[in-house]
Write a protein that holds these residues in place. Structure first.
Motif, PDB file in Angstrom:
ATOM      1  N   LYS A 114       0.807  -1.222   0.000  1.00  0.00           N
ATOM      2  CA  LYS A 114       0.000   0.000   0.000  1.00  0.00           C
ATOM      3  C   LYS A 114       0.840   1.272   0.000  1.00  0.00           C
ATOM      4  N   SER A 115       2.129   1.168   0.245  1.00  0.00           N
ATOM      5  CA  SER A 115       2.985   2.348   0.158  1.00  0.00           C
ATOM      6  C   SER A 115       3.176   2.784  -1.290  1.00  0.00           C
ATOM      7  N   ARG A 116       2.812   1.921  -2.252  1.00  0.00           N
ATOM      8  CA  ARG A 116       2.958   2.228  -3.671  1.00  0.00           C
ATOM      9  C   ARG A 116       1.721   2.949  -4.200  1.00  0.00           C
ATOM     10  N   LYS A 117       1.932   4.042  -4.899  1.00  0.00           N
ATOM     11  CA  LYS A 117       0.826   4.837  -5.428  1.00  0.00           C
ATOM     12  C   LYS A 117      -0.020   4.037  -6.404  1.00  0.00           C
ATOM     13  N   ARG A 120      -2.359   1.740  -4.482  1.00  0.00           N
ATOM     14  CA  ARG A 120      -3.464   2.480  -3.861  1.00  0.00           C
ATOM     15  C   ARG A 120      -4.491   2.915  -4.904  1.00  0.00           C
ATOM     16  N   GLN A 154       7.742   0.142   9.010  1.00  0.00           N
ATOM     17  CA  GLN A 154       7.426   1.564   8.856  1.00  0.00           C
ATOM     18  C   GLN A 154       6.778   1.846   7.509  1.00  0.00           C
ATOM     19  N   LYS A 155       7.304   1.235   6.439  1.00  0.00           N
ATOM     20  CA  LYS A 155       6.760   1.446   5.100  1.00  0.00           C
ATOM     21  C   LYS A 155       5.324   0.915   5.019  1.00  0.00           C
ATOM     22  N   GLU A 158       3.001   3.355   6.952  1.00  0.00           N
ATOM     23  CA  GLU A 158       2.834   4.582   6.166  1.00  0.00           C
ATOM     24  C   GLU A 158       1.873   4.351   5.005  1.00  0.00           C
ATOM     25  N   GLY A 159       1.991   3.197   4.357  1.00  0.00           N
ATOM     26  CA  GLY A 159       1.086   2.865   3.263  1.00  0.00           C
ATOM     27  C   GLY A 159      -0.352   2.712   3.730  1.00  0.00           C
ATOM     28  N   LYS A 162      -1.741   6.265   4.323  1.00  0.00           N
ATOM     29  CA  LYS A 162      -1.996   6.960   3.060  1.00  0.00           C
ATOM     30  C   LYS A 162      -3.249   6.403   2.382  1.00  0.00           C
TER      31      LYS A 162
END
Length: 258
Positions: A114-117, A120, A154-155, A158-159, A162
């Motif tokens: 989910k950290s990848r645009k 998402r 952490q990544k 964060e995902g 977002k």
């Protein structure tokens, strides 16, 4: 020969009701970004974070058209033989499933990408997204979920945040409790609270698994750390009855779950 069905079910889901499954990976071995110690599909055959096309929109459309005539379902759910967000065309598959079925579409994901645009952007097309978070730091992540080496706690968090900020559908977050992480329920609950899902699902592996499930009493103690959240627990949730199913018998070794 092991044949894997693109569409299967419906299965009785304590989360979603009568769930007609779509497997966007649809391989003979599990392709996933994790290799969780409790996974009922067995060890990950290929641990990957590379997105690619496994099945096409036309394949999913044909399979759904056949299935939807034969079964009654409440939702179409993307899950199966690996992590659904590894499917590069997941967004198009979601739109195809909604158009063919006329049903809400859910995606069950391990939250790792989910950290990848681009991930998402695909997931926001769903009506329901169920992510998961079983840990509260990198050490426990590597013990419980055994992720691809490029991933970090952490990544992932964060995902999740977002995605939560940009998603207008229903966002569910599952915590799978096993003996190895049950002693950290308070720390995990703090992270879950910071993400702010619409619903928190407290789960433990009730299907055949390499790890034992928590007892109802153990899970009840764990739940106390999640008080104040919109909570659903696997031992207390009702499961609907389902009738005729499709894809039955086509996966004997790899069993799908909701």
């Amino acid at each position: 020969m092991l044949v894997v069905a693109i569409v299967y079910g419906p299965v009785s889901s304590w989360r979603l009701g009568r769930s007609l499954g779509v497997d966007p990976i649809c391989q003979r071995g599990k392709i996933c970004s994790f290799d969780c110690i409790y996974c009922w599909l067995g060890p990950t055959t290929a641990k990957s974070v590379e997105r690619r096309i496994f099945v096409t929109e036309d394949q999913v459309a044909r399979a759904l058209r056949r299935a939807i005539k034969r079964v009654n379902a409440d939702v179409v759910t993307f899950s199966g033989t690996g992590e659904p967000t590894l499917a590069q065309n997941l967004g198009a598959l979601i739109e195809t499933a909604r158009e063919i079925s006329g049903l809400p579409v859910a995606v069950l994901t391990n939250s790792s990408l989910k950290s990848r645009k681009d991930v998402r952007e695909d997931l926001v097309k769903a009506d329901v997204v169920k992510g998961k978070l079983d840990v509260f730091n990198d050490q426990l992540l590597r013990m419980i979920n055994r992720p691809h080496q490029s991933l970090s706690f952490q990544k992932i968090v964060e995902g999740l945040k977002k995605f939560r900020a940009g998603f207008r559908g229903k966002f569910q977050l599952e915590v799978m409790f096993v003996p190895e992480n049950m002693g950290f329920s308070r720390e995990i609950a703090e992270i879950v609270r910071s993400v702010g899902p619409d619903e928190v699902q407290i789960n433990t592996p009730l299907r055949p698994s390499p790890t034992r499930p928590l007892t109802p009493q153990e899970l009840e103690r764990v739940q106390k750390d999640f008080e104040g959240m919109n909570l659903r627990s696997v031992y207390l949730a009702a499961k609907p009855r389902v009738g005729m199913t499709v894809g039955k018998g086509k996966m004997r070794r790899l069993k799908r779950s909701d």
